[in-house]
Design a protein around this motif. Structure first.
Motif, short mmCIF file in Angstrom:
data_model
loop_
_atom_site.label_atom_id
_atom_site.label_comp_id
_atom_site.label_asym_id
_atom_site.label_seq_id
_atom_site.Cartn_x
_atom_site.Cartn_y
_atom_site.Cartn_z
N LYS A 342 0.86 -1.18 0.00
CA LYS A 342 0.00 0.00 0.00
C LYS A 342 0.90 1.23 0.00
CE LYS A 342 -3.56 -0.52 2.90
NZ LYS A 342 -4.27 -0.97 4.14
N VAL A 343 0.77 2.03 -1.06
CA VAL A 343 1.75 3.09 -1.34
C VAL A 343 1.07 4.45 -1.37
CG1 VAL A 343 3.50 3.90 -2.97
CG2 VAL A 343 3.09 1.44 -2.71
N ALA A 344 1.77 5.45 -0.86
CA ALA A 344 1.30 6.84 -0.95
C ALA A 344 2.49 7.73 -1.30
CB ALA A 344 0.66 7.29 0.36
N VAL A 345 2.19 8.96 -1.71
CA VAL A 345 3.22 9.95 -2.04
C VAL A 345 2.96 11.19 -1.23
CG1 VAL A 345 4.32 11.29 -3.87
CG2 VAL A 345 3.32 9.07 -4.40
N GLN A 388 -0.20 14.92 7.48
CA GLN A 388 -0.20 14.44 8.87
C GLN A 388 -0.84 13.07 8.96
OE1 GLN A 388 1.26 15.79 11.59
NE2 GLN A 388 0.66 13.88 12.57
N ASP A 389 -1.88 12.83 8.18
CA ASP A 389 -2.53 11.52 8.19
C ASP A 389 -1.59 10.44 7.66
OD1 ASP A 389 -5.22 10.33 8.79
OD2 ASP A 389 -4.97 9.58 6.75
N ILE A 390 -0.80 10.79 6.64
CA ILE A 390 0.20 9.86 6.13
C ILE A 390 1.23 9.55 7.22
CG2 ILE A 390 2.21 9.75 4.58
CD1 ILE A 390 0.52 10.92 2.39
N ASN A 391 1.67 10.58 7.92
CA ASN A 391 2.61 10.37 9.02
C ASN A 391 2.08 9.34 10.01
OD1 ASN A 391 3.94 12.45 7.77
ND2 ASN A 391 4.08 13.76 9.58
N ASN A 392 0.82 9.51 10.38
CA ASN A 392 0.23 8.62 11.39
C ASN A 392 0.16 7.18 10.91
OD1 ASN A 392 -0.17 10.82 13.07
ND2 ASN A 392 -2.27 11.18 12.38
N GLN A 407 -3.17 0.83 7.56
CA GLN A 407 -1.72 0.96 7.44
C GLN A 407 -1.26 1.29 6.02
OE1 GLN A 407 -0.21 -2.79 8.85
NE2 GLN A 407 -0.31 -2.18 11.01
N LEU A 408 -0.14 2.01 5.97
CA LEU A 408 0.61 2.20 4.74
C LEU A 408 1.88 1.36 4.82
CD1 LEU A 408 0.45 6.05 4.08
CD2 LEU A 408 -0.19 4.27 2.46
#
Length: 774
Positions: A342-345, A388-392, A407-408
């Motif tokens: 699961k990927v985000a940028v 911030q949501d990505i950080n969490n 989870q990411l």
């Protein structure tokens, strides 16, 4: 400790006692304030700088030399972890922590008579200086300029530039500055020259007031070491093609020289990126700990050179997951965690604001995908909340993020998250960008080395560009930021780790050739032997699995250690451990005692061999009529031979005792079973006493002085050893000179010859006996 060096953390409902290095740093800053001196604190990333800087800022309020304490933070940190942490610490403290809402609010708090700790950003200080910079006769301006201010700066290079600091100091001429950094800038990696601007941390902030390096933090188990691998995605033919097209002859060039001539485009194509993705999704399962199942895995950061690279990686990851790429996710990976990865940028705010309309459009799609995955509702107007949501989700500090659905696995970044981001569950950093300066490398690496759980042994780094240049850059960074302890902060290489595994595997097989060979009805000492062997085997297996050289299929075939076999071993291990726990007397001292928590300390190979030998020999003693006696004797002989190769001095003592045991002779009265470890320690003490006695007589020194020197001797220590001065001072130099006139000749040379004599004996004869790792 309670009144001066503890903090009540309201958010975590915890009482935090500061560590010794934090206390020393606080005291050093307080001393500097009394002397009207600025300076900086070097505490390695991950060692609690924010907590230390809070306590420094809070304690400075007590100094009569200061009117105000201002804590300067980066704009993003204020909204995120630093500001939140400070409020949590201050909630039950005797001081108020005020983050300023606007410039007028900041001015009001600075000119008020109360002694609060003010948190603000450099941007707001800018506006204050602009508003009152040319108003010399203004009452507020005069009051501001006359303030005795202590500025405390977390991440001191990122938050305040040298130029900006000069401007602030000119406006507040009575200010003192205390910077905190995990990666100081030294002369070796100084900033580029720009007029008379400071280029190093010391030039900008003043002398170093206290230091706590990554080497020391690893030793204290405050952070983890690093395992770095240098992956080369370019095949030799591809490299030759690049240079043929450019008309460059590379015959005779070193790998480093070839890399220096490689065009940037060599690493900017999809072919390279797909090789990186293949390495991540199909050959990094154990790095992510996918074998522990959904929800229990580690997270990772992939950093690229540019925003377009980051966006392209995101597109390629999606194509791979959708089955539209030449890279396929293996069935083994899918069987472990079906929706991996699961990927985000995420980009920093500055990067996002400066991007073109096209990039904004791409980012909008990224956010939309994210919303669909996690049922959120962010848009381009809420980038800060989105980040911030990505950080969490990456850090997983709250219980909600321990579930797989929240989870990411991987966050793709350019520069964001590479400094100041605290994420214990992040274990891997994939670097597809050229080598950076030493402080940037250490900052980035340190995203991975937070303590998390017993399976996370190192922060894992994989680089995918310019392997030779990267290795040199990393080694230089480690030397610079470990004060010469670079070997202490790196994981062992593949060959060393694999060798440890092979040794552990042989031990396990010698004790238990198969899970079926373990009989839970065996005596406790036999079960202890198995449990000890299994713990070391399991630990060494976990260590090698994270290397790129580890091939799961080849490994299973070579060692016949299929998952079901290991599962069976583990079941027998649990049963054996439970039986041992039931039958032993916890108050009784026992040299065969094992670790019931199964969290073995990292010990040297010789220490492992020594302890294992003790177990084998003790089992032979305890069961003189066992059917396995001959086999155990043979096993002990094999390991004794290996041990003697590494430590012949101690090996001779062990061999002498073992020969007596093997022959069936008693070393103790019949009613008392021999304690092998105690007998060896007794022999060691006797041998050391002989050596000390002979050495003291030959050098005419006191035996007590020599014993003290030996007890405190550290072979790696430069300069005088503890106790050395006292020993030489009490030495009868005249008698020594008289006995050694031909060799020494002059009295002033006595100390030199004496030191050489006792150093040789200590390091070659005594330390191998008393220090099992020497």
């Amino acid at each position: 400790m309670i009144t001066e060096f503890s903090v009540l953390d309201a958010d975590h409902k915890a009482i935090i006692l500061l560590r010794p290095y934090q206390i020393h740093a606080i005291l050093a800053v307080e001393q500097a304030v009394r002397q009207r001196q600025s300076g900086y604190v070097w505490h390695t990333t991950g060692s609690g700088k924010t907590l230390t800087s809070y306590k420094v800022a809070r304690n400075l309020l007590r100094s009569p030399a200061l009117d105000k304490t201002i804590f300067i933070v980066d704009r993003i940190d204020l909204d995120q972890q630093t500001g939140t942490a400070f409020k949590s610490y201050a909630m039950n403290d005797v001081v108020e922590v005020n983050d300023t809402d606007n410039v007028s609010d900041l001015v009001r708090k600075l000119t008020a008579n109360d002694r609060d700790l003010v948190i603000t950003t450099i941007q707001k200080l800018n506006y204050v200086m602009k508003r009152y910079g040319d108003k010399e006769d203004n009452r507020i301006a005069k009051k501001l300029r006359n303030l005795n201010i202590g500025f405390v700066v977390d991440e001191c290079h990122r938050a305040v530039t040298p130029k900006k600091q000069q401007e602030i100091t000119k406006f507040f001429p009575k200010s003192l500055w205390y910077g905190f950094t995990g990666t100081p800038i030294f002369a070796e990696n100084a900033r580029d020259e720009f007029g008379d601007m400071p280029r190093t941390t010391e030039e900008q902030y003043g002398p170093r007031l206290h230091e706590y390096t990554v080497k020391e933090a690893i030793h204290d188990k405050a952070v983890l070491g690093f395992q770095v691998e240098y992956i080369n995605t370019l095949e030799k033919n591809s490299i030759v093609d690049y240079f043929d097209q450019s008309g460059i002859d590379i015959d005779g060039l070193s790998e480093h020289e070839i890399e220096a001539k490689l065009p940037r485009e060599a690493y900017e194509n999809d072919e390279h990126k797909l090789k990186v993705i293949d390495q991540i999704v199909n050959y990094s399962r154990h790095k992510f700990k996918l074998t522990r199942g959904p929800g229990n895995t580690y997270s990772a950061i992939l950093t690229t050179r540019s925003i377009p690279d980051a966006q392209r990686y995101y597109e390629l990851f999606n194509e791979v997951k959708e089955g539209k790429s030449s890279v396929k996710i293996s069935e083994k990976t899918k069987s472990l965690v079906s929706d991996f990865p699961k990927v985000a940028v995420t980009y920093s705010l500055n990067e996002t604001e400066e991007t073109s309309f096209e990039r904004q459009s791409q980012y909008k799609q990224i956010i939309q995908d994210y919303n669909e995955t996690f049922n959120t509702h962010y848009d381009l107007e809420q980038v800060r909340a989105f980040n911030q949501d990505i950080n969490n989700r990456l850090a997983r500090k709250k219980d909600i993020y321990r579930t797989r659905s929240e989870q990411l696995d991987i966050v793709i970044v350019v520069d964001r998250l590479l400094t100041g981001f605290d994420s214990p569950s992040t274990a891997i950093l994939f670097m597809d960008r050229p080598p950076a300066k030493p402080h940037h490398l250490i900052q980035a690496f340190s995203r991975t080395n937070r303590i998390y759980d017993k399976d996370k042994q190192y922060g894992q780094i994989m680089t995918f560009q310019y392997p030779s240049q990267y290795q040199e850059a990393v080694e230089n960074a480690f030397i610079l930021y470990s004060n010469g302890g670079e070997s202490a902060i790196q994981a062992p290489g593949w060959n060393e780790s694999y060798g440890r595994f092979q040794d552990a595997y042989e031990r396990l097989i010698s004790v238990a050739p198969s899970p079926e060979s373990i009989d839970i009805n065996d005596d406790v000492d036999t079960l202890k032997l198995f449990v000890k062997a299994y713990q070391e085997f399991d630990k060494s297996l976990g260590a090698i699995q994270v290397y790129s050289e580890f091939d799961e299929d080849v490994f299973e075939q070579q060692y016949n250690l299929r998952p079901e076999v290991i599962e069976s071993y583990h079941g027998k291990y649990e049963n054996a451990l439970e039986k041992i726990r039931e039958q032993i007397d916890e108050d009784e001292e026992d040299d065969l005692t094992i670790d019931f928590d199964y969290q073995l300390s990292e010990v040297g190979k010789q220490q492992i061999d020594y302890e294992y030998l003790m177990l084998l020999m003790q089992t032979i003693v305890n069961e003189p009529n066992s059917q396995n006696r001959i086999k155990r004797i043979v096993d002990a002989e094999v390991y004794l031979t290996k041990f003697k190769d590494n430590n012949p001095k101690l090996g001779e003592i062990i061999e002498d005792i073992f020969s007596t045991i093997k022959d069936g002779n008693e070393l103790a009265p019949a009613e008392n079973t021999l304690n092998v470890a105690s007998e060896i320690e007794k022999r060691i003490d006797e041998r050391v006493s002989e050596l000390v006695h002979d050495l003291s007589e030959s050098l005419y020194v006191q035996e007590d002085d020599l014993h003290y020197l030996i007890e405190n001797y550290k072979p790696e220590k430069a300069g005088k050893q503890t106790g050395e001065s006292n020993l030489l001072e009490n030495m009868d130099k005249d008698r020594y000179l008289e006995e050694n006139r031909k060799k020494v000749q002059k009295k002033f040379r006595v100390k030199k010859f004496a030191k050489q004599a006792y150093t040789d004996v200590i390091e070659s004869e005594i330390l191998p006996l008393t220090n099992k790792n020497f």
